[in-house]
Design a protein around this motif. Structure first.
Motif, PDB file in Angstrom:
ATOM      1  N   ASP A  14      34.230  42.698  59.569  1.00 39.29           N
ATOM      2  CA  ASP A  14      34.053  41.880  60.771  1.00 39.29           C
ATOM      3  C   ASP A  14      32.590  41.745  61.193  1.00 39.29           C
ATOM      4  OD1 ASP A  14      36.800  41.415  61.188  1.00 39.29           O
ATOM      5  OD2 ASP A  14      37.009  43.458  61.959  1.00 39.29           O
ATOM      6  N   PHE A  15      31.730  42.542  60.548  1.00 37.82           N
ATOM      7  CA  PHE A  15      30.335  42.573  60.986  1.00 37.82           C
ATOM      8  C   PHE A  15      29.364  42.409  59.826  1.00 37.82           C
ATOM      9  CE2 PHE A  15      32.903  45.280  63.715  1.00 37.82           C
ATOM     10  CZ  PHE A  15      32.642  44.710  64.962  1.00 37.82           C
ATOM     11  N   THR A  37      28.649  39.155  64.192  1.00 37.48           N
ATOM     12  CA  THR A  37      30.104  39.159  64.033  1.00 37.48           C
ATOM     13  C   THR A  37      30.600  37.729  64.189  1.00 37.48           C
ATOM     14  OG1 THR A  37      32.216  39.994  64.869  1.00 37.48           O
ATOM     15  CG2 THR A  37      30.477  39.720  66.500  1.00 37.48           C
TER      16      THR A  37
END
Ligand SMILES: *Cc1c(COP(=O)(O)O)cnc(C)c1O
Length: 228
Positions: A14-15, A37
């Motif tokens: 997600d990052f 993100t």
């Protein structure tokens, strides 16, 4: 150490994390970094964690207090155990200017690395550490593999050429020694790795100086092998 437990924070995929340390493809003035993100729900938590666990960005707080008089411009709440990882204005402005030069930096580094690969292809005892591939890549350093690495480093040093050995395997550090490990390949290969200069402003004369001496060393090494 205290584990970080931000609400809704899940690690993995997600990052994106970026380092703006001074040696990287671009910098924010010596050090710095960025996290990205694509998921809006994490943004608030990230901002909170990066600034003392405060629930609101100070500027936003001030703006809001102008619209609704009930809000106190000075008031804030700590909602998480945070850090002080905010970027200063000075770093941000350096980063913005660096960003404009990023294409140039990447192009120059690629040119330099391609030049090394081409010029050193006939070396017998030295070779690029990896199968470098230039499609969609932004290499920021160039690593050679050489069985007599430490001698190569000393030789290049005597010709005013800076080198470094990047990232020593963790179990070799006193702090991690006590952990059991089995990284025989890393330990073997790491001993042969050395990086040579790739800074974007490197000129032709400097590049040729490095190439010349790496080749001389390879030749000398070849002769030593024959005579011993
Ligand atoms: C740059 C780099 C780091 C350190 O990054 P920081 O911005 O100093 O946290 C760690 N590991 C690798 C592989 C790197 O290239």
């Amino acid at each position: 150490m205290v584990p970080i437990k931000a609400k809704n924070l899940v690690l993995g995929g997600d990052f994106g994390c970026f380092s703006f340390q001074e040696i990287k493809i671009m910098t924010t003035g010596g050090d710095g970094g960025m996290i990205s993100t694509n998921n809006k729900k994490y943004v608030k938590d990230l901002k909170t964690l990066s600034y003392h666990g405060w629930d609101q960005d100070p500027l936003e707080r001030h703006k809001k207090s102008l619209n609704k008089n009930k809000l106190k411009h000075w008031n804030y709440s700590i909602t998480a155990l945070g850090f002080k990882y905010n970027m200063t204005d000075l770093m941000a402005i350096i980063g913005m200017v660096q960003l404009k030069k990023l294409k140039y930096f990447n192009r120059r580094r690629s040119e330099i690395i391609k030049n090394y690969i081409k010029s050193l292809k006939d070396c017998k005892f030295l070779k690029p550490a990896f199968p470098y591939s230039f499609n969609n890549s932004s290499y920021w350093m160039f690593t050679l593999r050489c069985k007599k690495r430490d001698e190569l480093i000393e030789y290049l040093k005597s010709k005013n050429i800076a080198t470094t050995v990047y990232i020593k395997p963790l179990p070799l550090h006193p702090l991690y020694k006590k952990y059991k490990f089995k990284i025989n390949n890393s330990l073997k290969i790491w001993k042969e790795l050395v990086t040579i200069p790739t800074y974007p402003n490197m000129n032709k004369k400097q590049l040729n100086h490095v190439i010349k001496h790496v080749k001389i060393f390879d030749q000398k090494f070849a002769n030593d092998q024959i005579s011993s």
